[in-house]
Motif scaffolding. Structure first.
Motif, PDB file in Angstrom:
ATOM      1  N   GLN A   1     -12.751   9.488 -14.990  1.00  0.00           N
ATOM      2  CA  GLN A   1     -13.706   8.399 -14.702  1.00  0.00           C
ATOM      3  C   GLN A   1     -13.109   7.359 -13.773  1.00  0.00           C
ATOM      4  OE1 GLN A   1     -16.243   6.928 -18.162  1.00  0.00           O
ATOM      5  NE2 GLN A   1     -14.833   8.296 -19.187  1.00  0.00           N
TER       6      GLN A   1
ATOM      7  N   GLU B   1     -13.007   8.934 -10.288  1.00  0.00           N
ATOM      8  CA  GLU B   1     -14.375   9.011  -9.720  1.00  0.00           C
ATOM      9  C   GLU B   1     -14.879   7.640  -9.280  1.00  0.00           C
ATOM     10  OE1 GLU B   1     -17.672  10.778 -12.038  1.00  0.00           O
ATOM     11  OE2 GLU B   1     -16.231  12.424 -12.289  1.00  0.00           O
TER      12      GLU B   1
ATOM     13  N   GLU C   1     -13.143   6.655  -6.079  1.00  0.00           N
ATOM     14  CA  GLU C   1     -13.705   7.413  -4.942  1.00  0.00           C
ATOM     15  C   GLU C   1     -15.078   6.886  -4.589  1.00  0.00           C
ATOM     16  OE1 GLU C   1     -11.527  11.744  -5.660  1.00  0.00           O
ATOM     17  OE2 GLU C   1     -13.463  11.339  -6.620  1.00  0.00           O
ATOM     18  N   GLY C   2     -15.887   6.621  -5.615  1.00  0.00           N
ATOM     19  CA  GLY C   2     -17.249   6.118  -5.403  1.00  0.00           C
ATOM     20  C   GLY C   2     -17.239   4.772  -4.684  1.00  0.00           C
TER      21      GLY C   2
END
Ligand code: PLP
Length: 373
Positions: A362, A365, A368-369
């Motif tokens: 998480q 991610e 990266e998001g």
């Protein structure tokens, strides 16, 4: 201490001591009950047992339990013979206690810049800072990675290690706490080896220094009511020694977990956005007390992660030479550019034993998001 930025709903905490302690609670409660019965709260048998075990673990001859990392560092300097006005070279990026120890021991902190390669005291900058009043060099093993003790040792000035963030870390074949004239450790609860309150330890291979430190931590007495020197109340509490003795055998496993999480982050976050990832020089095996990213906008990245319920921290947003408490040292903005850049760019992301693979994913991610969005 660089407080984590708390989210309303925490999905991934910055650290989770409850998780770390869960498997130990029954044993600890039993030992606390026994301690309550004996009443040996000060200088109980667990203190010397922990001192022996921790010295052995670190590869040092002697360990003196202390009430905190700051006390260990300050008493190390005093027992090593610091005189009023002696200069001690310290890195510009550290927790403020490094400087507190120097000034409280009567010394003058001489700040030098860190190097990008390991974010620790730059041996060239330290060499340039040495004067004929320099008594000690005080490298900090920041974020759990040893400073370059080999090059710093070649300056010919005794080294006192601030190893508070690095129990178990290795560099060039030596463990934190086994290289300098003396070393200080903190067992503040969130450290890699944490007590249930404040605690610390001083390590040294020098018997004279160890004997004096034993006296200094307890009102300067070597034997009851024989006060050769003026001392302090700086003992390691028995209850903390009980906790530390129980946790020490698990430290290697916990450090390995931190290494595994760090390896995941290093592999997954390489090349993401403008991130600069921690560097590990050849021969260094950090214990990842903190995993510190660098980005041009740490506040923006921290806010994005907070929206996902991920806590972050900043270690440290102000380099020590620019903190109000040390303005009197007379350093100006721009004096130590490497440390100042790190202070502007740093963001610490969660890393702790017991962190689940889903939590690591998480965090990755969400980072990266942030950069994709
Ligand atoms: C680098 C460093 N030095 C010194 C200390 C002081 O330790 P304590 O808080 O146990 O006094 C800490 C920890 O807080 C630290 O991280």
């Amino acid at each position: 201490m660089g407080e984590p930025h708390y989210a309303c709903t925490v999905v991934v905490p910055f650290t989770d001591l409850g998780r770390t302690h869960a498997s130990l609670s029954a044993e600890l409660l039993q030992e606390f009950a026994e301690l309550l019965e004996t009443g040996a709260f000060v200088n109980g048998p667990a203190v010397a047992r922990f001192e022996d075990a921790f010295a052995t673990y670190c590869g040092a001859a002697r360990c003196v339990g202390m009430s905190s990392g700051l006390d260990a560092l300050r008493i190390a300097l005093i027992a090593a013979g610091i005189e009023p006005g002696d200069e001690v070279i310290v890195p510009a990026m550290t927790f403020v206690a490094t400087l507190e120890a120097v000034t409280q021991a009567g010394g003058v902190p001489l700040v030098a810049d860190i190097q990008d390669a390991d974010l620790n005291l730059d041996p060239d900058a330290a060499a340039a800072a040495v004067t004929d009043r320099t008594r000690f060099v005080l490298p900090v093993h920041l974020y759990g990675q040893l400073a370059d003790m080999r090059r710093l040792g070649s300056l010919g000035v005794p080294l006192i290690e601030d190893a508070c963030q690095a129990p178990g870390a290795v560099r060039d074949g030596h463990r934190a706490g086994s290289v300098g004239l003396a070393a200080a450790f903190s067992f503040y609860p969130a450290k890699n080896l944490g007590a249930m309150g404040d605690a610390g330890a001083l390590l040294t291979g020098n018997d004279g220094l160890a004997d004096l430190a034993f006296a200094l931590r307890e009102h300067g007495q070597r034997r009851k009511y024989e006060h050769d020197v003026e001392g302090y109340t700086a003992r390691l509490d028995t209850v903390q020694a009980v906790v530390l003795l129980r946790k020490l055998p698990l430290l290697e496993r916990w450090n390995e977990e931190r290494r595994r999480i760090a390896a995941r982050y290093l592999q997954a976050l390489e090349g993401v956005g403008d991130l600069r990832l921690p560097q590990v020089p050849a021969g260094s095996e950090p214990v990842w007390h903190l995993f510190v990213l660098r980005t041009a906008d740490p506040a923006g990245l921290g806010a994005s992660l907070r929206e996902h319920g991920i806590q972050t921290g900043r270690h440290y947003p102000t380099p020590v030479h620019l903190t109000p408490a040390y303005q009197h040292l007379g350093y100006v903005h721009g004096a130590f550019p490497v440390a100042e850049a790190l202070a502007r760019e740093c963001l610490s992301i969660p890393i702790f034993p017991g962190m689940q693979e889903s939590e690591i994913a998480q965090v990755i991610e969400a980072i990266e998001g942030h950069f994709d969005g």
